[in-house]
Design a protein around this motif. Structure first.
Motif, short mmCIF file in Angstrom:
data_model
loop_
_atom_site.label_atom_id
_atom_site.label_comp_id
_atom_site.label_asym_id
_atom_site.label_seq_id
_atom_site.Cartn_x
_atom_site.Cartn_y
_atom_site.Cartn_z
N UNK A 58 -8.88 -158.64 44.43
CA UNK A 58 -7.72 -159.20 43.75
C UNK A 58 -6.85 -158.08 43.18
N UNK A 59 -5.55 -158.33 43.15
CA UNK A 59 -4.57 -157.42 42.57
C UNK A 59 -4.91 -157.16 41.11
N UNK A 65 -3.58 -166.28 44.65
CA UNK A 65 -4.08 -164.93 44.41
C UNK A 65 -3.24 -163.94 45.19
N UNK A 66 -3.07 -162.78 44.60
CA UNK A 66 -2.54 -161.63 45.33
C UNK A 66 -3.77 -160.79 45.68
N UNK A 67 -3.97 -160.58 46.95
CA UNK A 67 -5.09 -159.78 47.43
C UNK A 67 -4.59 -158.42 47.88
N UNK A 68 -5.38 -157.40 47.67
CA UNK A 68 -5.00 -156.06 48.13
C UNK A 68 -6.10 -155.50 49.01
N UNK A 69 -5.69 -154.70 49.98
CA UNK A 69 -6.61 -153.99 50.87
C UNK A 69 -6.66 -152.54 50.41
N UNK A 70 -7.87 -152.05 50.20
CA UNK A 70 -8.09 -150.68 49.72
C UNK A 70 -8.89 -149.92 50.75
N UNK A 90 -1.46 -155.84 51.45
CA UNK A 90 -1.64 -156.97 50.53
C UNK A 90 -1.34 -158.28 51.24
N UNK A 91 -1.80 -159.35 50.63
CA UNK A 91 -1.48 -160.71 51.08
C UNK A 91 -1.47 -161.60 49.85
N UNK A 92 -0.67 -162.64 49.90
CA UNK A 92 -0.70 -163.65 48.85
C UNK A 92 -1.12 -164.97 49.47
N UNK A 93 -2.03 -165.65 48.79
CA UNK A 93 -2.53 -166.95 49.24
C UNK A 93 -2.32 -167.94 48.10
N UNK A 94 -1.67 -169.04 48.42
CA UNK A 94 -1.51 -170.14 47.47
C UNK A 94 -2.35 -171.29 48.01
N UNK A 95 -3.34 -171.71 47.23
CA UNK A 95 -4.32 -172.69 47.72
C UNK A 95 -3.97 -174.13 47.40
N UNK A 96 -2.91 -174.36 46.66
CA UNK A 96 -2.56 -175.73 46.28
C UNK A 96 -1.05 -175.94 46.39
N UNK A 146 2.87 -164.01 51.95
CA UNK A 146 3.23 -162.63 52.22
C UNK A 146 2.00 -161.89 52.75
N UNK A 147 2.24 -161.02 53.68
CA UNK A 147 1.19 -160.11 54.13
C UNK A 147 1.88 -158.87 54.69
#
Length: 160
Positions: free
Chosen positions: A7-8, A58-63, A71-77, A96-97
């Motif tokens: 997570x960001x 969530x904003x997810x980040x790749x490290x 990064x990617x953003x996922x909205x689950x609802x 976004x990705x």
């Protein structure tokens, strides 16, 4: 060189905005109504985080090697009210990705997409959507290769 997804965090902001701006440069070549990279700032992160609160996201980040490479953003609802002849439903949406050009082809994007899908399933969603510019043929092919397909196509005609 292993890529991890997490997570960001607020200390990711500078590197995150660099990637967003890099994406803006690319997308401006495909779509002339994008903001210029210099217009993207902290407000962008604030808006994404607000949308995450509203739509269980969530904003997810790749490290990789200690560096933020995507990064990617996922909205689950995301609630679809439906058209006149459509029943309301809820779905998950990857809004976004982006992966830095130097990190493309390393599998980081697939890891981000996989984590988004996992989170959507955990949230009990039956559908996962992603948006892509029609002219972004490389991204469209990647998404199709992992199971996405055209659902609703919006067409546009310039009037002048």
């Amino acid at each position: 060189m292993k890529t991890t997804i997490r997570d960001f965090q607020s200390n990711d902001a500078t590197a995150f905005l660099d990637i967003v701006r890099e994406l803006q440069v690319f997308e401006l070549e495909l779509y002339d109504r994008m903001m210029t990279p210099d217009q993207i700032g902290q407000w962008y992160i604030d808006e994404l985080l607000n949308q995450c609160r509203v739509e269980d996201g969530s904003i997810l980040v790749a490290i990789r090697d200690g560096q933020l490479i995507g990064y990617a953003t996922i909205f689950k609802k995301v609630e679809q009210k439906g058209e006149l002849d459509e029943v309301p439903f809820t779905y998950a949406f990857i809004s976004h990705i982006a992966i830095l050009p130097v990190a493309r082809g390393t599998g980081a994007g697939k890891l981000l997409l996989s984590e988004c899908e996992k989170r959507a399933i955990e949230a009990g969603r039956k559908w996962l959507r992603i948006a892509v510019l029609a002219k972004n043929t490389i991204a469209r092919e990647i998404y199709q290769n992992i199971g996405f397909h055209d659902h609703h196509i919006t067409m546009e005609k310039p009037l002048f």
